[in-house]
Design a protein around this motif. Structure first.
Motif, PDB file in Angstrom:
ATOM      1  N   CYS A  38       0.819  -1.194   0.000  1.00  0.00           N
ATOM      2  CA  CYS A  38       0.000   0.000   0.000  1.00  0.00           C
ATOM      3  C   CYS A  38       0.855   1.246   0.000  1.00  0.00           C
ATOM      4  O   CYS A  38       1.959   1.258   0.516  1.00  0.00           O
ATOM      5  CB  CYS A  38      -0.901   0.023   1.235  1.00  0.00           C
ATOM      6  N   SER A  58       0.495   5.936  -0.209  1.00  0.00           N
ATOM      7  CA  SER A  58      -0.380   7.069   0.024  1.00  0.00           C
ATOM      8  C   SER A  58      -0.474   7.904  -1.226  1.00  0.00           C
ATOM      9  O   SER A  58       0.382   7.854  -2.096  1.00  0.00           O
ATOM     10  CB  SER A  58       0.173   7.936   1.160  1.00  0.00           C
ATOM     11  N   ILE A 105       4.558   2.127   2.989  1.00  0.00           N
ATOM     12  CA  ILE A 105       3.867   3.375   3.268  1.00  0.00           C
ATOM     13  C   ILE A 105       4.866   4.501   3.144  1.00  0.00           C
ATOM     14  O   ILE A 105       5.912   4.488   3.778  1.00  0.00           O
ATOM     15  CB  ILE A 105       3.278   3.384   4.701  1.00  0.00           C
ATOM     16  N   THR A 157      -9.733   6.188   2.861  1.00  0.00           N
ATOM     17  CA  THR A 157      -8.801   5.090   3.067  1.00  0.00           C
ATOM     18  C   THR A 157      -8.001   5.381   4.326  1.00  0.00           C
ATOM     19  O   THR A 157      -7.755   6.538   4.669  1.00  0.00           O
ATOM     20  CB  THR A 157      -7.827   4.900   1.884  1.00  0.00           C
ATOM     21  N   PHE A 179      -4.506   3.748   6.103  1.00  0.00           N
ATOM     22  CA  PHE A 179      -3.405   2.788   6.182  1.00  0.00           C
ATOM     23  C   PHE A 179      -2.778   2.905   7.565  1.00  0.00           C
ATOM     24  O   PHE A 179      -2.658   4.010   8.098  1.00  0.00           O
ATOM     25  CB  PHE A 179      -2.321   3.080   5.144  1.00  0.00           C
ATOM     26  N   ARG A 185      -4.439  -1.935   5.097  1.00  0.00           N
ATOM     27  CA  ARG A 185      -5.022  -0.977   4.157  1.00  0.00           C
ATOM     28  C   ARG A 185      -6.522  -1.160   4.236  1.00  0.00           C
ATOM     29  O   ARG A 185      -7.042  -2.237   3.923  1.00  0.00           O
ATOM     30  CB  ARG A 185      -4.539  -1.223   2.733  1.00  0.00           C
TER      31      ARG A 185
END
Length: 215
Positions: free
Chosen positions: A23, A25, A36, A158, A160, A191
């Motif tokens: 995942c 951003s 991340i 979303t 994370f 996520r």
């Protein structure tokens, strides 16, 4: 059957509804990267107003209580943007509700069904049942950190975050046997996708996880 403390990734790994992905951003909901970026950048300068519900927030949220045998620490879980803070707050409660459902041995736990919907609710119930069928509960400590909330152009959200479960274990409620979380499985990247209801609750619609993506 050994089940580490982490949510979704263990019992739901076989579910076709969830795909384990790395995942990142920024960008659209479909964007992903190996780690991340900018993790831990949660704004620590949140104002007092960020904790106050908005006029549109009319929902009566359930109270979630965990026993002293399981401690969950949310590090730097603040943001100066009230809208992003709201996502983080409901995301936090969803995670706690998931732990509580395991401890309460109840896949239909009120708090869990309150904060989850769609795929997250369906697969989550299956995951919880995996614990209850094996008479397992959760003990120890978990640390939740590096939160990254975002609101997408379509209005969805979303969130994370990372969870360190190195001090977490499962316990057989019948035999008392304790199984520690394997070191290789201790750090888990979550996520999650959320959708805001008319009552102002950010309910989680999807959960994806990946081991080893957090530092």
């Amino acid at each position: 059957m050994n089940r580490p403390i982490r949510l979704v990734s263990t019992a739901l790994a076989a579910s076709a509804a969830l795909i384990l992905t790395a995942c990142g951003s920024g960008g659209s909901d479909d964007d992903a990267s190996d780690n991340i970026k900018g993790a831990g950048d949660g704004d620590k300068k949140a104002s007092a107003s960020a904790d106050a519900p908005s006029p549109a927030d009319r929902a009566k949220r359930p109270e979630i209580k965990l026993p002293k045998s399981l401690q969950v620490d949310f590090a730097s879980w603040t943001n100066s943007d009230p809208k992003l803070q709201a996502i983080m707050d409901d995301g936090k409660e969803r995670l706690l509700a998931s732990y509580a459902a395991i401890i309460n041995q109840d896949p239909q736990d009120d708090a869990f069904t309150f904060y989850n919907t769609s795929d997250a609710l369906r697969t989550g119930k299956t995951w919880i049942k995996g614990f209850t069928d094996e008479n397992l509960t959760l003990i120890g400590k978990a640390r939740v950190f590096q939160p990254q909330p975002r609101i997408s152009p379509d209005g969805s959200g979303t969130l994370f975050y990372c969870v360190d479960e190195g001090k977490g274990s499962t316990k057989d409620t019948k035999t008392g046997k304790v199984t520690a979380t394997p070191a290789d499985d201790a750090l888990v990247l979550y996520r999650t996708k959320l959708r805001k209801t008319d009552d102002g609750v950010w309910k989680t619609t999807m959960v994806q996880t990946e081991n080893g993506a957090c530092k």
